[in-house]
Design an enzyme around this catalytic site. Structure first.
Site, mmCIF file in Angstrom:
data_model
loop_
_atom_site.group_PDB
_atom_site.id
_atom_site.type_symbol
_atom_site.label_atom_id
_atom_site.label_comp_id
_atom_site.label_asym_id
_atom_site.label_seq_id
_atom_site.Cartn_x
_atom_site.Cartn_y
_atom_site.Cartn_z
ATOM 1 N N GLU A 65 -132.358 122.015 -24.682
ATOM 2 C CA GLU A 65 -132.187 121.853 -26.124
ATOM 3 C C GLU A 65 -133.282 120.965 -26.710
ATOM 4 O OE1 GLU A 65 -129.828 118.773 -27.874
ATOM 5 O OE2 GLU A 65 -128.530 118.764 -26.117
ATOM 6 N N LYS B 9 -131.191 119.381 -37.967
ATOM 7 C CA LYS B 9 -130.344 119.565 -36.794
ATOM 8 C C LYS B 9 -129.544 120.850 -36.973
ATOM 9 C CE LYS B 9 -126.953 116.988 -34.027
ATOM 10 N NZ LYS B 9 -126.180 115.722 -33.961
ATOM 11 N N VAL C 192 -126.303 121.931 -28.784
ATOM 12 C CA VAL C 192 -125.762 122.692 -27.652
ATOM 13 C C VAL C 192 -125.331 124.085 -28.112
ATOM 14 C CG1 VAL C 192 -123.863 122.839 -26.001
ATOM 15 C CG2 VAL C 192 -125.066 120.675 -26.325
ATOM 16 N N ASP D 200 -112.127 117.587 -37.234
ATOM 17 C CA ASP D 200 -113.529 117.485 -36.813
ATOM 18 C C ASP D 200 -113.649 117.839 -35.332
ATOM 19 O OD1 ASP D 200 -116.183 116.958 -36.523
ATOM 20 O OD2 ASP D 200 -116.125 114.923 -37.343
ATOM 21 N N ALA E 79 -118.679 122.552 -32.818
ATOM 22 C CA ALA E 79 -118.868 123.992 -32.607
ATOM 23 C C ALA E 79 -119.259 124.309 -31.168
ATOM 24 C CB ALA E 79 -119.944 124.512 -33.556
ATOM 25 N N ASP E 80 -119.708 123.296 -30.420
ATOM 26 C CA ASP E 80 -120.081 123.525 -29.021
ATOM 27 C C ASP E 80 -118.941 124.186 -28.246
ATOM 28 O OD1 ASP E 80 -122.319 122.127 -29.773
ATOM 29 O OD2 ASP E 80 -121.959 120.402 -28.465
ATOM 30 N N LYS F 205 -119.275 112.459 -24.719
ATOM 31 C CA LYS F 205 -119.413 111.041 -25.028
ATOM 32 C C LYS F 205 -118.045 110.392 -25.185
ATOM 33 C CE LYS F 205 -123.867 111.858 -27.223
ATOM 34 N NZ LYS F 205 -123.877 113.326 -27.010
#
Length: 301
Positions: free
Chosen positions: A24, A86, A106, A138, A141-142, A159
Site C-alpha cells: 500500500e 487518502k 488497505v 464507524d 471499509a477494510d 491497532k
C-alpha cells in the site's frame, strides 16, 4: 473495474506465474514522516525481492491506478508537498474521474491488487471497528473489502485504538479466515497480544500458503484471508508506555469523528513516544512484507 496500469516487471511476473506482493501507499504518504517514508518505501521493495517475489507498490497518480511504481513515482508519493488524498475503495471512482493523486488504504489496495491479478498483499495494520461504533457506526471499509475480495492480507492485527473484539466478530461474520503466524494471540499492532485469540495458527509460510490455496480452491465465496503477524519482539512497544499513550490519545480525541480519529491518535503516539511508535511501525511492516513474499513464493510453487 478499469484495468490498472501495471509496470512491465509486475505484468511479466504475473504472466509467468511468479510471486508478486502488493504494497500500500498510505503508510508512505500519511503514516511516516518525510525522508523516513522514502527510506521505508525502498526497504519494503527490497525485502520482498530478497525473499524471491516482485514488489508492486500501489497508488493513484493523475487519476490512473498504478500497480508497481518507479523510483520517481515513489519520490512523488513520499513528498508531502504533493498532498496525496487518502483513498479507500469508495474514493477510487472520484479520484479517477477528477484525475487526482492518491495513496491507497488497505481497502483500495486490496481491490486494485485483485483487479491486477495479485493475490498477496502486505500492510501494517488492518482497519477495524472503532470504539463507540454502536453510536457512531464507524467501521473501516477494510473489513467489507476483505470479506468480498480473494486476497491474502498479511498484517500485524489491528491497532489497539480500535475495538479489537468487535473487529474479530465482523471478520467472522464476513467468513474471513484469521490465521496467527507462530502465535495463538491476535496482535494489536504496537503490541504482540491484544487479549484476544486467533481461530487458527500456522507456523510456517508453507502452512499459510496451504491454507490460502485450500480456501481459494474448495471454499465457496470470495472472502480473502487474514494472516496476523505480530510485531517483532525487539520492536514491541513497552506495555506501560503503550497504555499511557492510548489513554491520553483517547482523551484527546473525544470530540474527533470519522476517518480523522485514527490519524489523530497515531499522531499522538508518534509525538509522545520518543520515536518508539515509529520504530515499531517500520519494523512490523517490513516483517509483514517479508512474510508475505515467503507465502507468495510458496503459493507459486
Amino acid at each position: 473495474m478499469t484495468t490498472p496500469s501495471i509496470t512491465e516487471e509486475v505484468r511479466t511476473a504475473l504472466a509467468e506465474d511468479r510471486p508478486v506482493v502488493a504494497l500500500e501507499s498510505t503508510i508512505l504518504s500519511h503514516g511516516l514522516p518525510p525522508g523516513r517514508n522514502r527510506e521505508v518505501a525502498a526497504r519494503l521493495e527490497r525485502v520482498v525481492r530478497e525473499a524471491g517475489a516482485v514488489p508492486a507498490t500501489i497508488a493513484v497518480l493523475g487519476g490512473v491506478a498504478r500497480v508497481g511504481l518507479s523510483a520517481a513515482e515513489l519520490d512523488h508519493v513520499c513528498d508531502p508537498a504533493n498532498d496525496l488524498v487518502k483513498l479507500s475503495r469508495r474514493d477510487l471512482g472520484p479520484a479517477f474521474a477528477l484525475r487526482r493523486d492518491g495513496a491507497t488504504t488497505v481497502a483500495a489496495t486490496a481491490a486494485l491488487a485483485h483487479a491486477a491479478g495479485i493475490g498477496v498483499f502486505a500492510t501494517g495494520g488492518l482497519g477495524g471497528v472503532h470504539r463507540g461504533a454502536r453510536e457512531s457506526w464507524d467501521v473501516s471499509a477494510d473489513l467489507g473489502v476483505l470479506a468480498t475480495t480473494p486476497v491474502l492480507v498479511v498484517c500485524s492485527g489491528v491497532k489497539s485504538v480500535l475495538d479489537v473484539g468487535a473487529t474479530l466478530e465482523l471478520l467472522e461474520t464476513g467468513s474471513v479466515p484469521v490465521l496467527g503466524y507462530r502465535t495463538d494471540a491476535f496482535p494489536a499492532f504496537y503490541r504482540r497480544e491484544s487479549g484476544f485469540g486467533v481461530p487458527w495458527r500456522v507456523d510456517s509460510a508453507a502452512e499459510a500458503a496451504a491454507v490460502v490455496a485450500a480456501h481459494r480452491a474448495a471454499v465457496p465465496g470470495t472472502a480473502g484471508v487474514l494472516l496476523a503477524n505480530p510485531v517483532p519482539h525487539a520492536s514491541e512497544m513497552p506495555a506501560d508506555l503503550h497504555d499511557r499513550l492510548l489513554a491520553e490519545g483517547l482523551e484527546l480525541t473525544r470530540d474527533v469523528r470519522g476517518k480523522d480519529v485514527t490519524p489523530a491518535l497515531l499522531e499522538h503516539f508518534h509525538g509522545a513516544s520518543g520515536g518508539a511508535s515509529l520504530d515499531a511501525n517500520e519494523a512490523l511492516v517490513l516483517s509483514n512484507a517479508a512474510l508475505a513474499a515467503e507465502v507468495a513464493v510458496e503459493l507459486a510453487r
